[in-house]
Design a protein around this motif. Structure first.
Motif, PDB file in Angstrom:
ATOM      1  N   ALA A   1       1.010  -1.059   0.105  1.00 27.68           N
ATOM      2  CA  ALA A   1      -0.067   0.017  -0.007  1.00 27.68           C
ATOM      3  C   ALA A   1       0.969   1.164   0.028  1.00 27.68           C
ATOM      4  N   GLN A   2       0.370   2.290  -0.644  1.00 25.62           N
ATOM      5  CA  GLN A   2       1.333   3.402  -0.990  1.00 25.62           C
ATOM      6  C   GLN A   2       1.122   4.517   0.091  1.00 25.62           C
ATOM      7  N   LYS A   3       0.708   4.059   1.488  1.00 26.10           N
ATOM      8  CA  LYS A   3       0.596   4.892   2.515  1.00 26.10           C
ATOM      9  C   LYS A   3       0.905   4.188   3.631  1.00 26.10           C
ATOM     10  N   SER A   4       1.465   5.138   4.679  1.00 27.10           N
ATOM     11  CA  SER A   4       1.760   4.276   6.066  1.00 27.10           C
ATOM     12  C   SER A   4       0.495   4.177   6.762  1.00 27.10           C
ATOM     13  N   ILE A   5       0.525   3.011   7.367  1.00 30.87           N
ATOM     14  CA  ILE A   5      -0.997   2.404   8.078  1.00 30.87           C
ATOM     15  C   ILE A   5      -0.538   2.128   9.361  1.00 30.87           C
ATOM     16  N   LYS A   6      -1.444   2.767  10.070  1.00 30.34           N
ATOM     17  CA  LYS A   6      -1.177   2.554  11.731  1.00 30.34           C
ATOM     18  C   LYS A   6      -2.411   1.638  12.282  1.00 30.34           C
ATOM     19  N   LEU A   7      -2.232   0.772  12.906  1.00 33.45           N
ATOM     20  CA  LEU A   7      -3.547  -0.069  13.612  1.00 33.45           C
ATOM     21  C   LEU A   7      -3.281   0.070  15.039  1.00 33.45           C
ATOM     22  N   ILE A   8      -4.231   0.724  15.758  1.00 33.01           N
ATOM     23  CA  ILE A   8      -4.345   0.857  17.337  1.00 33.01           C
ATOM     24  C   ILE A   8      -5.412  -0.035  17.906  1.00 33.01           C
ATOM     25  N   ASP A   9      -5.068  -0.737  18.710  1.00 32.32           N
ATOM     26  CA  ASP A   9      -5.952  -1.570  19.716  1.00 32.32           C
ATOM     27  C   ASP A   9      -6.487  -1.073  20.983  1.00 32.32           C
ATOM     28  N   GLN A  10      -7.703  -0.913  21.165  1.00 34.90           N
ATOM     29  CA  GLN A  10      -8.112  -0.506  22.426  1.00 34.90           C
ATOM     30  C   GLN A  10      -9.345  -1.492  22.692  1.00 34.90           C
ATOM     31  N   LEU A  11      -8.913  -1.896  24.148  1.00 41.75           N
ATOM     32  CA  LEU A  11      -9.713  -3.151  24.931  1.00 41.75           C
ATOM     33  C   LEU A  11     -10.212  -2.647  25.883  1.00 41.75           C
ATOM     34  N   ALA A  12     -11.417  -3.243  26.437  1.00 39.26           N
ATOM     35  CA  ALA A  12     -12.106  -2.925  27.825  1.00 39.26           C
ATOM     36  C   ALA A  12     -12.725  -4.046  28.133  1.00 39.26           C
ATOM     37  N   GLU A  13     -12.939  -3.967  29.424  1.00 42.56           N
ATOM     38  CA  GLU A  13     -13.635  -5.357  30.220  1.00 42.56           C
ATOM     39  C   GLU A  13     -14.611  -4.451  31.179  1.00 42.56           C
ATOM     40  N   ASN A  14     -15.729  -4.876  31.227  1.00 39.54           N
ATOM     41  CA  ASN A  14     -16.762  -4.266  32.233  1.00 39.54           C
ATOM     42  C   ASN A  14     -17.096  -5.268  33.090  1.00 39.54           C
ATOM     43  N   LEU A  15     -16.317  -5.144  34.373  1.00 39.86           N
ATOM     44  CA  LEU A  15     -16.236  -5.828  35.658  1.00 39.86           C
ATOM     45  C   LEU A  15     -16.648  -5.305  36.930  1.00 39.86           C
ATOM     46  N   PRO A  16     -17.495  -5.932  37.944  1.00 38.62           N
ATOM     47  CA  PRO A  16     -17.708  -5.346  39.015  1.00 38.62           C
ATOM     48  C   PRO A  16     -16.250  -5.201  39.942  1.00 38.62           C
ATOM     49  N   ASP A  17     -16.155  -4.077  40.765  1.00 36.00           N
ATOM     50  CA  ASP A  17     -15.200  -3.932  41.429  1.00 36.00           C
ATOM     51  C   ASP A  17     -15.486  -2.865  42.371  1.00 36.00           C
ATOM     52  N   ALA A  18     -14.731  -2.764  43.449  1.00 32.35           N
ATOM     53  CA  ALA A  18     -14.824  -1.473  44.529  1.00 32.35           C
ATOM     54  C   ALA A  18     -14.523  -0.267  43.969  1.00 32.35           C
ATOM     55  N   LYS A  19     -13.646  -0.331  42.775  1.00 36.39           N
ATOM     56  CA  LYS A  19     -13.110   1.024  42.257  1.00 36.39           C
ATOM     57  C   LYS A  19     -13.773   1.107  40.851  1.00 36.39           C
ATOM     58  N   ALA A  20     -15.022   0.297  40.471  1.00 36.16           N
ATOM     59  CA  ALA A  20     -15.556   0.684  39.241  1.00 36.16           C
ATOM     60  C   ALA A  20     -16.258   1.740  39.251  1.00 36.16           C
ATOM     61  N   GLN A  21     -16.479   2.370  37.800  1.00 32.11           N
ATOM     62  CA  GLN A  21     -16.987   3.677  37.672  1.00 32.11           C
ATOM     63  C   GLN A  21     -18.541   3.684  38.030  1.00 32.11           C
ATOM     64  N   ARG A  22     -18.763   4.863  38.479  1.00 27.72           N
ATOM     65  CA  ARG A  22     -20.355   4.965  38.792  1.00 27.72           C
ATOM     66  C   ARG A  22     -21.268   6.056  38.045  1.00 27.72           C
ATOM     67  N   PRO A  23     -22.330   5.790  37.911  1.00 23.33           N
ATOM     68  CA  PRO A  23     -23.094   6.892  37.297  1.00 23.33           C
ATOM     69  C   PRO A  23     -22.783   8.334  37.802  1.00 23.33           C
ATOM     70  N   GLY A  24     -22.390   9.241  36.981  1.00 22.86           N
ATOM     71  CA  GLY A  24     -22.082  10.549  37.537  1.00 22.86           C
ATOM     72  C   GLY A  24     -20.930  10.730  37.777  1.00 22.86           C
ATOM     73  N   ASP A  25     -19.820   9.865  37.695  1.00 17.65           N
ATOM     74  CA  ASP A  25     -18.608   9.949  37.650  1.00 17.65           C
ATOM     75  C   ASP A  25     -18.037  10.889  36.575  1.00 17.65           C
ATOM     76  N   ILE A  26     -17.180  11.693  36.598  1.00 13.70           N
ATOM     77  CA  ILE A  26     -16.469  12.600  35.470  1.00 13.70           C
ATOM     78  C   ILE A  26     -15.062  12.380  35.530  1.00 13.70           C
ATOM     79  N   TYR A  27     -14.698  11.990  33.844  1.00 14.26           N
ATOM     80  CA  TYR A  27     -13.284  11.535  33.747  1.00 14.26           C
ATOM     81  C   TYR A  27     -13.029  12.816  32.723  1.00 14.26           C
ATOM     82  N   LYS A  28     -11.565  12.975  32.598  1.00 15.19           N
ATOM     83  CA  LYS A  28     -10.950  13.816  31.770  1.00 15.19           C
ATOM     84  C   LYS A  28     -10.263  13.002  30.791  1.00 15.19           C
TER      85      LYS A  28
END
Length: 222
Positions: free
Chosen positions: A31-58
């Motif tokens: 291919a006549q272009k530089s190609i970047k492939l980026i993975d991003q993976l997430a799991e949704n699991l219960p934990d004492a530090k899990a996100q909560r409704p109303g949390d705000i992230y930057k």
């Protein structure tokens, strides 16, 4: 056939294979272009530090995100991945994600949904999908859906009102894409797994998207 201890392990290997498949295919095509492939993976699991409704992230780009839906965790890292990808100044930015169950309810297990503000890019992807059997259906993305992700306490929220969850999810992702950047979002949540063998995939995880993106590269960058 490879046996896996968990469904999650199988999913991770299939998507690693899919990513490497596109990477290898692009190299073989010279291919006549530089190609970047980026993975991003997430799991949704219960934990004492899990996100909560109303949390705000930057986010990575400095935007603040209001957690309106704790089940919409994947988009919280996908938006950072898109911000990261844009530092390379790509001519085209395409994300492929199992983002919403809503897309499967909209088009069933027959199509993935494609969203873009660039109709030419969307058309090119739809054509590549039709040629490979990994078909796309363009779904709406306009100001109506961007309005639904506005928050009173942050820049955006990760959920939205109404039933068009796939379009709302696409709007959230799109709000992290720079103005003028050619971008398409492909939601494969309805096609990443098949209960029955298909002409292009056995029963199970499909690695959906390799053929589509390979064909897109062949048509436009070879």
């Amino acid at each position: 056939r490879q046996q896996y201890d968990t469904e999650e392990a199988a999913r991770e290997e299939i998507y690693a294979f899919a990513k490497n498949g596109d990477d290898l295919a692009s190299k073989l095509r010279d291919a006549q272009k530089s190609i970047k492939l980026i993975d991003q993976l997430a799991e949704n699991l219960p934990d004492a530090k899990a996100q909560r409704p109303g949390d705000i992230y930057k986010a990575r780009n400095g935007k603040f995100i209001h957690v309106d839906n704790t089940d919409a965790e994947g988009r919280l890292i996908l938006c950072d991945a898109l911000t990261y990808a844009q530092q390379y100044g790509p001519s085209v930015l395409i994300d492929v994600a199992t983002l919403t169950g809503s897309v499967g309810r909209a088009v069933g297990p027959y199509y993935a949904g494609v969203f873009s503000l660039d109709d030419d890019l969307a058309d090119s992807l739809v054509e590549a999908g039709a040629a490979t059997g990994e078909e796309l259906w363009q779904l709406p993305l306009n100001d109506t859906y961007f309005e639904q992700i506005k928050s009173d306490v942050a820049d955006v929220k990760n959920g939205g009102a109404g039933g068009a969850g796939a379009s709302v999810g696409a709007a959230f992702i799109g709000s992290f894409v720079g103005e003028g950047q050619a971008w398409a979002h492909i939601d494969i949540a309805g096609v990443d797994y098949t209960e029955e063998p298909q002409p292009t995939a056995p029963k199970g995880f499909t690695g959906w998207g390799v053929r589509l993106l390979d064909e897109y590269l062949r048509r436009h960058y070879e």
